[in-house]
Design a protein around this motif. Sequence first.
Motif, PDB file in Angstrom:
ATOM      1  N   ILE A   1       3.536  -6.126   2.847  1.00  0.00           N
ATOM      2  CA  ILE A   1       3.061  -4.933   2.119  1.00  0.00           C
ATOM      3  C   ILE A   1       4.218  -3.967   1.879  1.00  0.00           C
ATOM      4  CG2 ILE A   1       1.492  -2.971   2.223  1.00  0.00           C
ATOM      5  CD1 ILE A   1      -0.361  -4.693   3.924  1.00  0.00           C
ATOM      6  N   SER A   2       5.086  -3.822   2.867  1.00  0.00           N
ATOM      7  CA  SER A   2       6.225  -2.909   2.722  1.00  0.00           C
ATOM      8  C   SER A   2       7.129  -3.333   1.586  1.00  0.00           C
ATOM      9  CB  SER A   2       7.016  -2.845   4.025  1.00  0.00           C
ATOM     10  OG  SER A   2       6.191  -2.403   5.093  1.00  0.00           O
ATOM     11  N   SER A   3       7.367  -4.619   1.466  1.00  0.00           N
ATOM     12  CA  SER A   3       8.198  -5.095   0.353  1.00  0.00           C
ATOM     13  C   SER A   3       7.527  -4.848  -0.991  1.00  0.00           C
ATOM     14  CB  SER A   3       8.503  -6.584   0.534  1.00  0.00           C
ATOM     15  OG  SER A   3       7.296  -7.356   0.508  1.00  0.00           O
ATOM     16  N   GLY A   4       6.201  -4.945  -1.031  1.00  0.00           N
ATOM     17  CA  GLY A   4       5.488  -4.665  -2.272  1.00  0.00           C
ATOM     18  C   GLY A   4       5.511  -3.198  -2.633  1.00  0.00           C
ATOM     19  N   LEU A   5       5.591  -2.319  -1.647  1.00  0.00           N
ATOM     20  CA  LEU A   5       5.646  -0.876  -1.907  1.00  0.00           C
ATOM     21  C   LEU A   5       7.039  -0.413  -2.317  1.00  0.00           C
ATOM     22  CD1 LEU A   5       3.465   0.493   1.016  1.00  0.00           C
ATOM     23  CD2 LEU A   5       2.923   0.616  -1.416  1.00  0.00           C
ATOM     24  N   SER A   6       8.020  -1.256  -2.149  1.00  0.00           N
ATOM     25  CA  SER A   6       9.399  -0.846  -2.416  1.00  0.00           C
ATOM     26  C   SER A   6       9.617  -0.294  -3.823  1.00  0.00           C
ATOM     27  CB  SER A   6      10.332  -2.034  -2.151  1.00  0.00           C
ATOM     28  OG  SER A   6      11.669  -1.677  -2.396  1.00  0.00           O
ATOM     29  N   PRO A   7       9.083  -0.930  -4.890  1.00  0.00           N
ATOM     30  CA  PRO A   7       9.293  -0.335  -6.217  1.00  0.00           C
ATOM     31  C   PRO A   7       8.700   1.054  -6.354  1.00  0.00           C
ATOM     32  CG  PRO A   7       8.545  -2.608  -6.405  1.00  0.00           C
ATOM     33  CD  PRO A   7       8.393  -2.233  -4.976  1.00  0.00           C
ATOM     34  N   PHE A   8       7.570   1.310  -5.713  1.00  0.00           N
ATOM     35  CA  PHE A   8       6.947   2.623  -5.805  1.00  0.00           C
ATOM     36  C   PHE A   8       7.784   3.688  -5.096  1.00  0.00           C
ATOM     37  CE2 PHE A   8       3.460  -0.349  -6.295  1.00  0.00           C
ATOM     38  CZ  PHE A   8       2.742   0.190  -7.344  1.00  0.00           C
ATOM     39  N   VAL A   9       8.459   3.308  -4.045  1.00  0.00           N
ATOM     40  CA  VAL A   9       9.174   4.278  -3.213  1.00  0.00           C
ATOM     41  C   VAL A   9      10.603   4.478  -3.697  1.00  0.00           C
ATOM     42  CG1 VAL A   9       9.979   4.761  -0.873  1.00  0.00           C
ATOM     43  CG2 VAL A   9       7.738   3.731  -1.219  1.00  0.00           C
ATOM     44  N   ASN A  10      11.265   3.406  -4.076  1.00  0.00           N
ATOM     45  CA  ASN A  10      12.696   3.477  -4.378  1.00  0.00           C
ATOM     46  C   ASN A  10      12.993   3.890  -5.807  1.00  0.00           C
ATOM     47  OD1 ASN A  10      13.306   2.657  -1.785  1.00  0.00           O
ATOM     48  ND2 ASN A  10      13.350   0.484  -2.323  1.00  0.00           N
ATOM     49  N   SER A  11      12.078   3.693  -6.725  1.00  0.00           N
ATOM     50  CA  SER A  11      12.364   3.951  -8.138  1.00  0.00           C
ATOM     51  C   SER A  11      12.368   5.444  -8.430  1.00  0.00           C
ATOM     52  CB  SER A  11      11.329   3.243  -9.018  1.00  0.00           C
ATOM     53  OG  SER A  11      11.531   3.572 -10.360  1.00  0.00           O
ATOM     54  N   GLU A  12      13.300   5.856  -9.298  1.00  0.00           N
ATOM     55  CA  GLU A  12      13.314   7.255  -9.735  1.00  0.00           C
ATOM     56  C   GLU A  12      12.189   7.546 -10.725  1.00  0.00           C
ATOM     57  OE1 GLU A  12      16.427   6.796 -13.501  1.00  0.00           O
ATOM     58  OE2 GLU A  12      16.992   7.960 -11.732  1.00  0.00           O
ATOM     59  N   ASN A  13      11.567   6.493 -11.239  1.00  0.00           N
ATOM     60  CA  ASN A  13      10.434   6.647 -12.146  1.00  0.00           C
ATOM     61  C   ASN A  13       9.095   6.525 -11.421  1.00  0.00           C
ATOM     62  OD1 ASN A  13      12.156   6.808 -14.481  1.00  0.00           O
ATOM     63  ND2 ASN A  13      12.419   4.586 -14.331  1.00  0.00           N
ATOM     64  N   THR A  14       9.093   6.770 -10.135  1.00  0.00           N
ATOM     65  CA  THR A  14       7.881   6.585  -9.343  1.00  0.00           C
ATOM     66  C   THR A  14       6.752   7.465  -9.852  1.00  0.00           C
ATOM     67  OG1 THR A  14       6.962   6.726  -7.122  1.00  0.00           O
ATOM     68  CG2 THR A  14       8.646   8.335  -7.693  1.00  0.00           C
ATOM     69  N   ILE A  15       5.541   6.946  -9.726  1.00  0.00           N
ATOM     70  CA  ILE A  15       4.362   7.713 -10.124  1.00  0.00           C
ATOM     71  C   ILE A  15       3.702   8.366  -8.926  1.00  0.00           C
ATOM     72  CG2 ILE A  15       3.889   6.295 -12.142  1.00  0.00           C
ATOM     73  CD1 ILE A  15       1.769   4.849 -10.447  1.00  0.00           C
ATOM     74  N   LEU A  16       4.281   8.159  -7.761  1.00  0.00           N
ATOM     75  CA  LEU A  16       3.695   8.729  -6.558  1.00  0.00           C
ATOM     76  C   LEU A  16       3.917  10.238  -6.542  1.00  0.00           C
ATOM     77  CD1 LEU A  16       4.731   6.155  -3.812  1.00  0.00           C
ATOM     78  CD2 LEU A  16       2.702   6.163  -5.264  1.00  0.00           C
ATOM     79  N   SER A  17       2.936  10.931  -6.027  1.00  0.00           N
ATOM     80  CA  SER A  17       3.052  12.363  -5.853  1.00  0.00           C
ATOM     81  C   SER A  17       3.496  12.677  -4.438  1.00  0.00           C
ATOM     82  CB  SER A  17       1.711  13.037  -6.151  1.00  0.00           C
ATOM     83  OG  SER A  17       0.735  12.630  -5.214  1.00  0.00           O
ATOM     84  N   TYR A  18       3.709  13.948  -4.188  1.00  0.00           N
ATOM     85  CA  TYR A  18       4.115  14.360  -2.844  1.00  0.00           C
ATOM     86  C   TYR A  18       3.036  13.992  -1.824  1.00  0.00           C
ATOM     87  CZ  TYR A  18       6.322  17.270   0.729  1.00  0.00           C
ATOM     88  OH  TYR A  18       6.946  17.711   1.868  1.00  0.00           O
ATOM     89  N   ASP A  19       1.788  14.185  -2.201  1.00  0.00           N
ATOM     90  CA  ASP A  19       0.687  13.824  -1.313  1.00  0.00           C
ATOM     91  C   ASP A  19       0.676  12.327  -1.015  1.00  0.00           C
ATOM     92  OD1 ASP A  19      -0.245  16.347  -0.902  1.00  0.00           O
ATOM     93  OD2 ASP A  19      -1.741  16.273  -2.503  1.00  0.00           O
TER      94      ASP A  19
END
Length: 1975
Positions: A958-976
């Motif tokens: 799961i951690s490897s799958g989350l890597s694009p969300f966390v490492n990319s400067e274009n992430t769609i994740l919010s602070y929350d």
Amino acid sequence: MKMKELMTDLWSNTPVEGVRKFNTHIASCEDKKGFIKYFFKYSWCSEILRPFGKPSIKYGQLKAIVECLTAVLTNLSLDVDKHKEVALKITVHLLEKKGARMQELLMDGRADRIKTGLKCLKAMACTGGEQACKVIEFLAKPHECFSKIAKHFDNTVRECYIELLFYFLTSDNPHILDQFLMKPEVLLSIFPGLRYKQSEEVLLILNSLYKHILMNPNVTKKRKILMFTPETVRHLKNLYSWVGPRKKLPKSKDETELPKSKDETELPKSEDKTDNENEEAGKEITRTVFKFILTLCSSHEHGLVMRSSGFRRSGHNLNSSIYKIISDMNKPWETTDGVLLMSHAFAACPELLPKYLDSLKNLLFPRSSVAFVSLMEMLVEIVKLQKPWQLMESQKWQSVVSCIFPGFPLNQNFYLRLCQSEHRTVRYVGCTLMLAVLRKTKETKEELKKLGLPNDVLEKVEQKFTKEVSNTFGKQILNSLTDCWKYTINSTCSNRSEEEENPKIEEGDVNIQLTDEILIIAEFLNHYSDILASPVVEVLCPLDVLNTILYVSSLKSEELTRSRSAKKDFWVACLDLLYKIISQKKFTVGVENLEENIYHAIIKTNSHFLRSSEFTSYCTRENKDVKYNLEDVLSVALDKTGITDDAENIRYWLKHITGPNYVKLSTFLTHIIQQTVRSYNHYTDYLIELKEKFTKQGSLPFLVDVEPVIFDNKQVPVILGYNKPFSRFVLAAVDLLTANPDDEYKQYFSSVLSDCIHSMYNPGLLVLFLIEKISLISDDLKTYLWHFVSHPELPKNESREVLEEADLTKVLKMSFMAQDFTSLNALLDTENIQYAVRGNMRLIVLQILLYLFVERERANVKVIPVSKTYAEILKKLYVASDEENGVVVIKTVLEHPRVLKVFTPAGSNKSPITSLTQYFIGTVFEKYPDVSLYTYPYYLKMLSSLKSASKKGPFVRISSGLSPFVNSENTILSYDDVEELCLVCLKLPGNLSTSCSPVLYQLVSILQSVTTPRKQPQEETVHLLFNKYLEWTVSKKGGKHKSRNKLLVVMEDFLPRIMTTKIAQQITHGELQRLLHWGPRSADICCQLIKLHHPHGVYFASRIKENIETIPDQAQLISVLLGCEESNNIVREVLPKLHERVKEWSLTVTDGSEYFEELFLECLKAGVFDSGDLIDIYRKTYELTDKKVLPRRKLTYLLPVYKKINENPVSMSKLPFKDSGVCLLHILLNVMRAGYKKGGKNTALMLSCCHLVETVLPEVDSDLLKVSFAQNKFWFFLVKQVLRHGLIDVKAGPVMINSLVILIRAMYINLYQVDVMESHNDLSLYTIYQMIISHTQYLPLMFQREAEWDKLKESIVELQQTIIDHNKSICLEEHVPVLLGAYGASMSAVDQKILRLLHIYEEIGAMNRYNPLLWGDAAVAHFGLFTSTKTYEEPKSNQIIGLLKGDKMFKTCCSFDVNLPLEPGDVYGDDRTIYDMRFLLPLMLHLSEDENLLEIDFAESGAVAVGFTCLSSHQKDIWAAGATILKRVVDKMNKSRHVRFKLPWQWVITIVVSSFDGKELRLPSVVLHFLLLATRLLSCPQDPMYFIILKSIFIRPTLDLVRVPQFNRLYTSEDVFDNRVHMLFLLNFLSTGVRFPEDFYICDKTAATPTLIISLLQSPTADYEIREQTLKVLESIVSIPVGAHDLVNKYHILMMLPMALKLTSSQSVEDDDCVSAGLASVTAAVVRVLAAIWSSMITVKDTVTCLSNRLLLNPTVKRKRDEDKDGSSDASSSDDEDSDEGPALKKLKSGDSSIDTTEKTSESKTKETKTSSDSQENRVKRLQPLFVEDYMNCLLCIATDVINYASPEYAAKYIGLVSCALDHLLKSSLREVETLHTVAQNPDVVKERVYSAFPWEPLQKCLEDTLTESELVRILGSRVEECMQAWKKEPLSEQLKQKQNADCKSESSLEQKKSALNLLELKTSAFNLLSLLGK
């Protein structure tokens, strides 16, 4: 030839023969230069000049003498410096004394004699200097000889003349060139008849003028305008009809006219050239002339174009000269060059267009002629080249609109006549012009958005453009265009004759085709709809558009248009127009007549286009030029009908209407749509019943429905998993086929159903429904449907048949039906899979996914291989596709609900779909961030899986799958999201702690980078991070788990930032102990804990005291503990233990630790160091710095050491010098000497050393310092280093030079020390001065004009001044030109110091050769600083007057300081925009003595204004100088013969002198400013105020000095047209003239002036300009304390000021932008008035003794008691005499003591300065609370207007006033009640009232770009909670990108920097107010 023989001939009766012999000899002489020198040695030149004046001399003899002098002058030019006097003597003799002889020689008809005279003139000019100027004056004399020479028939004569003129034109001396261009008639004499000259001569003249005048940056625009007049340009235009040489020039009286026929061009050409050569020469001349005139009329840099301030239809603006040139052109639209010239000229000067159009109004009558068409085409080109957005810099935005919509005659009536014309050509050019206007409108709006203008300005421009488009192209225009459309296409037009439709026009007209006209109309309607955002439905029917498209498409291309792409552009424009019409109109489908049915028309047209390869290849979605196609049109039409859900499937129904029976199928589809609309609700219910039916029967679809995934996020509005039922069109088609089972309909229906099945996420319900209606579909579809439900009797197709298919869709379909998946594996081996894609990519992907999930639902054993095969196909499709199709593949896969359902990130064996999805997710974040929103559901699923993970394997996956969300400067994740993910990792059990370190490191790093005051983590997160940090510190200390080291480092930096008081209070002592032993980096956490919870400091202090070994590593912590009261005493006991460590730090200057300095100072206070330690610190520091070791820290800590040593004197034997102060100075100077470099990294260190030098030097013994500096040439190297870099360092240079100044003052106190310096062989002052002036950058620095260098120049001049003060013998006369070149004659600080320096030079007699008459660049050019000549020439008066700028002179007089002394001394202010009166007065006195200076020129130069200004001075010498100037002006006028010009000047001086009545009176300021404006207007007869002022001068013999001049006449002006001008003139001189108390009292009782002035604020007719000027008057009045008290208490000005911001009846109809601009200026003026009121009201009235008569130059001072007596007696006596005068005016005349003053004599000012420090506290007045309340109410009343409209500068000043008033209110509320009027208020109530009334939201918007996040949180106040929740939900991508691009900022311009400074000032004021409010 011997000289004796020559002299004999010269002295004989035939001296001319001797001259001829001399000419013959010099022509054959080899050493001509030596012979000429020998000739001059005996001064024989005068012997040659003697016979020149004899009357009996003949022309031949005259020619011989001139040839002789020409030879002499030619050789003189080789060494003109030695024989300059001789050259000047010859020139004066020939041109002035005997000028008539030279004219006779030049007027002779023989060519050789004329050439001799011209060569002599050129020889004179080549000697340069004054001789060249005299030649220019001779050429400019009004005689006809040179005009005849220019037209001479001999080419050699003209060549000599042109060569003479070109010498001046190409001269390197700018002064000679300027003098030559001042006589434009000389150069312009060669233009008449130029078209009959040789082509080489013409091109030479044109190219030389273009290069040396037009493109010369040294030639000003004024010179160019004076030279290239319309008459001159007319000569240039005549060269278009260049004829060439003729035997005889024409005698036509008007040879400048252009030929009206082609006959003139057939004149005989030069016999030397062929016709082809002449033709080529003519073309080259034409090109050169066009380039010349084009540059002249369109270039801002090189031409005559100036930046105009606005549009004026009258044409009176700065570019009037250009208008005269272009208006003089005859029918420019008839030629290509003319059109280009006009279009470029009006592009550069758009303000000229309205007037030019006025001149064309008679020609702009629609008619079918070539001339009119050409004129219209020229107007189109003019509109196309306009760039209105560039006018935003210099003009208001109204000019931007007027540039495109100039008004009459291009108004609605004109365009309407064009559209209604019977001629197609006229209609076409009219539509073209209208389209060009709309295109330019859209382009302008887009360009304005790029300029970054405020939103309110953009909105106003948008509204104005909308209004202009609506008014200009109204409904009548649209109706006419519709008629044109119908008229062009409709068959009724065939009734008209062909002659009417296509009338014959003149030859050369273009043939307008069908497509061209309709294309223009369609594009116009499209742009019209875009601009107005309104439909054109009312004027154009969509059926007409469709019929037009069909009709045009059916014709051949050659029958339609001249352009190949016009037909395609026509399609695109019509489709765009059709979409806009239909999207704004609601349709019904009940029309039975299919010919009138819009749906049938669209379907039929689309079917027709599908059959056209030309259309399908162009008008497709892939073409970026195509916005809409017919599918979109039909979809929006269905949407307007109300069947939105089914509209998106219409493309599948349209796709299959092909073939010859497309009309039949179009009708069928139309009936389907009609049936769907009629039975829409019935079909909806049927679909629900159908699903329930199959559910009850157990016949569920073969695919199970997926529950929709819905998540609420403002940034990710995506809903996946929505399985729609099939389209209602299917039910309608079934009903129609049941009634009419046609085979063609069945086949068509089956083809559509095949695509519909593939496009659905779950087609199960549709398949089951169709199986029931099996008779209505084709056999192929029947078989295909049975495969979905796995019918047992289905036959299997051979794999061979599958492989034969080339279409990927068919291959997939056949493989699915045959269940032969080996063919799919074979398909994967195909390299060119993209060639098999034939159709919609989305449909293919959906088809693959459908097959994949069908196979999965069947639970096939081969499901994994099959799924892998399908996944590989999808990946192959993406890789082989282009970017656009690749995005379609990814987007289709990610948004599919079943992909999300089977996505298993935690699975041990990842499914092919999961692997493909993760691959696509990584690709999206890397390449396609715009599609990243579709990945969010997968993140939620990963997060859910992560929360339930209990083993290491799933967690890692799961951690490897989350890597694009966390490492990319274009992430769609919010602070929350990141915080939630971090919490999940922190809460994982211990067995996963090792695995979570990499992920947690990434998450904490992201949180650290994006955590700001706007975004803070929850307390739970902080607490878990802190606990995890403490848990892992032990393992790190033991050396285990090294992978956590990076994470711990990030935590150590992050935790101090997010630690809260609540968490700090919960930390136990055990946790504190672990922190204390954890190493130096945890000190940040410890320090933050102490700041949040002080009791922790006691524990830390006690632990440090117990553990001595840890003390050296806790410097930072100890420094924080020392600042805490609870722990300070405990830590001080530890300081002795730090003795060695701190001493070691102090002895090592390279240790830059910032915490040890604080510990050092604390140890010094505690007495830890003894005297020996302090001496060692000094000694060691000196030794290191003496070795040029630069410290890495500032040396400020040495100053307390110095003071400590001085308190307890100790032995200095160990120091290199016997004084600690000298030692400290040497340390500092060593650092400066070793480390000072321009732009170095040690600038801050150098500046700190300079400040320490200034502090220590006054306490050091100068004798000891002198002796120490004499050792080892220390002083020499120090001075050398400072001067080397100081003169080029604009930042640190001034401070370093000032330190050098202080050192020189300390060392060279008296002459004895100077001798000592010289005896020690060190630097003398003379040497230092020479080092300064010989520096390579000294002259460039002194001649630098930019303001940023002024500080450095000032320090250099101060250094020179200091040296000269100690030794005036250094001053040399050679220094004066440099000082004059550096001097700017202004009141800037540097110019005042230079003037003082020049004054010293003059006092000691070092200016005998130079008079300070020139300054700046003029002085540099005149004195020749960069040449080797040492000859000085007295500048001419006209040259001096040319340097004086009128506006600057006027401003100087208006802002004159009445206490300014005549001799230069101290610096009085710093203002570069005004002249220094101490320099102007001697200059004017010098000019007044020049008899050659015209009296009018002298008066208009500002002499009279300067004289009047000096009469207002308190200094007697300045008053006397002004009176002398006026007297000499009168004397000059008395000698003048120009009665009409001199009389006004004489009279205005006479009435002022008569007003003094023989007394030495001062002019009141208000009267002075009236006189200043009056003298300015005397030179402007065209000004509307001229006659008013002239009458006021002549009407009275004297001027009343105690009344406002002409107040009643100007205030109550009865002039109908100029009454506003009169009012503005009155307000103008009152605003600048009211400066002192006597001015206020003059105004106060002159017909109740303040009352009348204040009444203008609420006048319904006063516009914003009048209000602004009124407020300026009030500002001047309230700047005087007595005026402020009267206006506040008596006139209640605080109640009137808010009324100035109200709209009047005249302004309510103005444009919003005018209102905003007016409000901005008025608001700024109101703020200035309020600031002046506050400043005056808080100041106690001055109590100096009043003057007996305030207007006397030398008043007698009386005692207070005597003044009271005199005042009462005078007042009582005057009451009887002047009953109409008020008491204040009588007090003014009588000198009553109650009249206060702000002006003082120099003696009284000195006395007051001495006592000011004693009574400073008493000078601040305690204001009345009621006044402060009224003042605060007035401020809060205008708060919204100020923040919304005022500039940042005035908004900041306004907020500062609010802060001052609030502070005063709060302090007064705490004072004891003193009087009955004092009302104590609750401070909290006051704060709340101010806070609630202040407009914080507009202020936040204004400061939005400058606020940091902590400041934004603070300014939001109570709204911060709501905002923070929204901020934490924003995606982090934008914040991360901004962080990366923070350093990539472009350099700002000067205006941007100024704006940034104003915004910074506004922000500072706002937060000061918040601090005062306690927020």
